[in-house]
Design an enzyme around this catalytic site. Structure first.
Site, PDB file in Angstrom:
ATOM      1  N   ASP A  85       0.843  -1.197   0.000  1.00  0.00           N
ATOM      2  CA  ASP A  85       0.000   0.000   0.000  1.00  0.00           C
ATOM      3  C   ASP A  85       0.874   1.242   0.000  1.00  0.00           C
ATOM      4  OD1 ASP A  85       0.598  -0.952   2.714  1.00  0.00           O
ATOM      5  OD2 ASP A  85      -0.538   0.800   3.399  1.00  0.00           O
ATOM      6  N   GLU A 148      -0.037  -0.683   5.944  1.00  0.00           N
ATOM      7  CA  GLU A 148       1.055  -0.121   6.744  1.00  0.00           C
ATOM      8  C   GLU A 148       0.930   1.394   6.856  1.00  0.00           C
ATOM      9  OE1 GLU A 148       4.976   1.513   7.792  1.00  0.00           O
ATOM     10  OE2 GLU A 148       3.781   1.885   5.978  1.00  0.00           O
TER      11      GLU A 148
END
Length: 462
Positions: A85, A148
């Site tokens: 991500d 994250e």
């Protein structure tokens, strides 16, 4: 064959894989069935797992929240953690943000450094260890996350289904190795603000992520004093060296402030566009009494300060340095203002004390709390076996005798036990995380792959 020679064999493949992964726009979107963070993140996760399968590793997708590739046998395993991500690309790029373009021996694109380049360096490092025929005593598992940048919901899901590693490292920090990582907090406050309708602020929009210094902020002022405000902006921006512009519209003036984006880990390198906008609006004393009071509070208590001095939260310690505050997002829709802050607090600091003082300041100035999410610091003694093993791998490849360091990064070491942040920023390197024109240097990428190969072998042999 040596690990260095094995890594050299895959250099072209590594570079091409990074380019292909960067070309996938893996920003969080609306959830879909089996895709909790949207289609782009799921495609990026699938790309990495498919590539790992083609290398001969066994893989597993844990309901779209995360996945892993592993090598070796046994119950105990070493964890290597990374993520696909990324933050939104923002504005004003000089190259396509999802092109994976190579210029001057650099791969450009959002996520190239945070964290797709290091992730694939670790995957090819695992392949180098596998193909070298070196024997390991423990299984190695490369865990690929998808949340994250936000709340670590991926790792929460992982731990609900899998046992934690006995030791390992994550790729979201600095070299040589991080022995102390500050705590992380994401905080939001909101306030209803009454305005008169003759002269008022219609909206303010600044920032995209609380963990990124805002590079752009705009505000629409509804006013008959258009020429006067433009003139004042010109004089103010020259005097204070702010990069600000104004555009006269039919019913008012559109103000824009431009700064320098950077990750919250390196606030000193950024220029906050929201702070610049607050600076000018406060000097203008524009709008209702409530609006002026709110703007003045935000400018004088936060503004361009990054260590929390005026908020009374300027904590520091010898292990991990100073607390930092990033005014990451400010929005106002004509009625309600939202302020999101990113805090990185020292290892020895009690977060409840920090938040107590912060909340008091905002409550006294008409704000209400919306969110208070935080994750505790990570700390290993410098003589811990994990820190020593990772430092040994780093020094073997680089010949650099630098010692372990502290960091303000917000890595998976906060969500998975027994994990230290290890690279992928080298000492003295520019921190391109979250900045426009993000890149990873190809020579650094290959060197990182070699370091990770040595670290995997070192930990897997213990």
């Amino acid at each position: 064959m040596t690990l260095k020679a094995e890594v050299s064999k895959y250099q072209e493949d590594l570079v091409r894989s990074v380019q292909e992964l960067v070309q996938i726009k893996s920003v969080h979107e609306q959830p879909l069935p089996g895709k909790p963070f949207g289609d782009g993140v799921d495609k990026a996760l699938g790309y990495v797992l498919s590539l790992a399968e083609s290398m001969g590793f066994s893989t597993k997708n844990l309901d779209g929240y995360c996945g892993y590739a592993e090598y070796g046998e046994g119950e105990l395993y070493i964890g290597v953690l990374s993520h696909v991500d990324i933050c939104p690309e923002g504005e004003m790029w000089g190259v396509p943000p999802y092109g994976g373009m190579i210029l001057n021996n650099r791969i450009y694109g959002r996520g190239s450094l945070d964290n797709k380049g290091p992730l694939l360096a670790a995957l090819y490092a695992l392949k180098a260890v596998k193909d070298s025929g070196k024997k390991l005593n423990k299984k190695i598992r490369l865990i690929v996350g998808t949340d994250e940048q936000r709340y670590y919901r991926d790792m929460e899901h992982y731990l609900s289904q899998e046992k934690p590693p006995i030791a390992g490292f994550t790729l979201d920090g600095q070299f040589p190795v991080v022995f102390a990582e500050k705590g992380l907090a994401m905080v939001e406050f909101s306030s209803e603000i009454l305005q008169e309708r003759e002269e008022y602020i219609q909206y303010i929009r600044g920032g995209t992520m609380e963990n990124t210094v805002p590079g752009h902020c705009e505000a629409l002022l509804i006013t008959p004093r258009k020429s006067e405000i433009v003139r004042e902006l010109s004089e103010f921006s020259k005097e204070h060296r702010h990069n600000m512009h104004a555009k006269i519209l039919e019913n008012g003036v559109l103000l824009e402030a431009f700064g320098m984006e950077t990750h919250s880990i390196s606030l000193e390198q950024g220029v906050n566009a929201v702070s610049a906008m607050l600076d000018f609006l406060d000097s203008l004393a524009f709008g209702s009494r409530e609006m002026c009071r709110t703007i003045h509070f935000l400018r004088t208590r936060i503004g361009f300060e990054i260590y929390g001095d005026s908020l009374g939260i300027a904590y520091a310690d010898e292990f991990s340095g100073k607390l930092t505050v990033n005014l990451g997002i400010l929005t106002f829709d004509g009625k309600k203002m939202h302020v999101r802050l990113d805090l990185r607090y020292p290892v020895t600091c009690r977060y409840d004390q920090v938040y107590g003082k912060l909340q008091d300041s905002f409550l006294e100035n008409g704000f209400s709390p919306v969110e208070n999410s935080y994750w505790d610091p990570t700390y290993f003694p410098r003589e811990h076996f994990l820190i020593k093993a990772l430092l040994k791998a780093y020094q073997k490849v680089t010949k650099d005798k630098s010692e372990s360091t502290y960091s303000g990064s917000g890595s998976y070491s906060k969500s998975i036990p027994n994990i230290a942040a290890f690279g992928a920023i080298f000492p003295g390197e520019s921190l391109a995380w979250h900045q426009k024109n993000e890149y990873i240097d190809i020579d650094s990428l290959v060197k990182t792959c070699r370091i990770y190969a040595e670290a995997i072998y070192e930990l897997g042999s213990l």
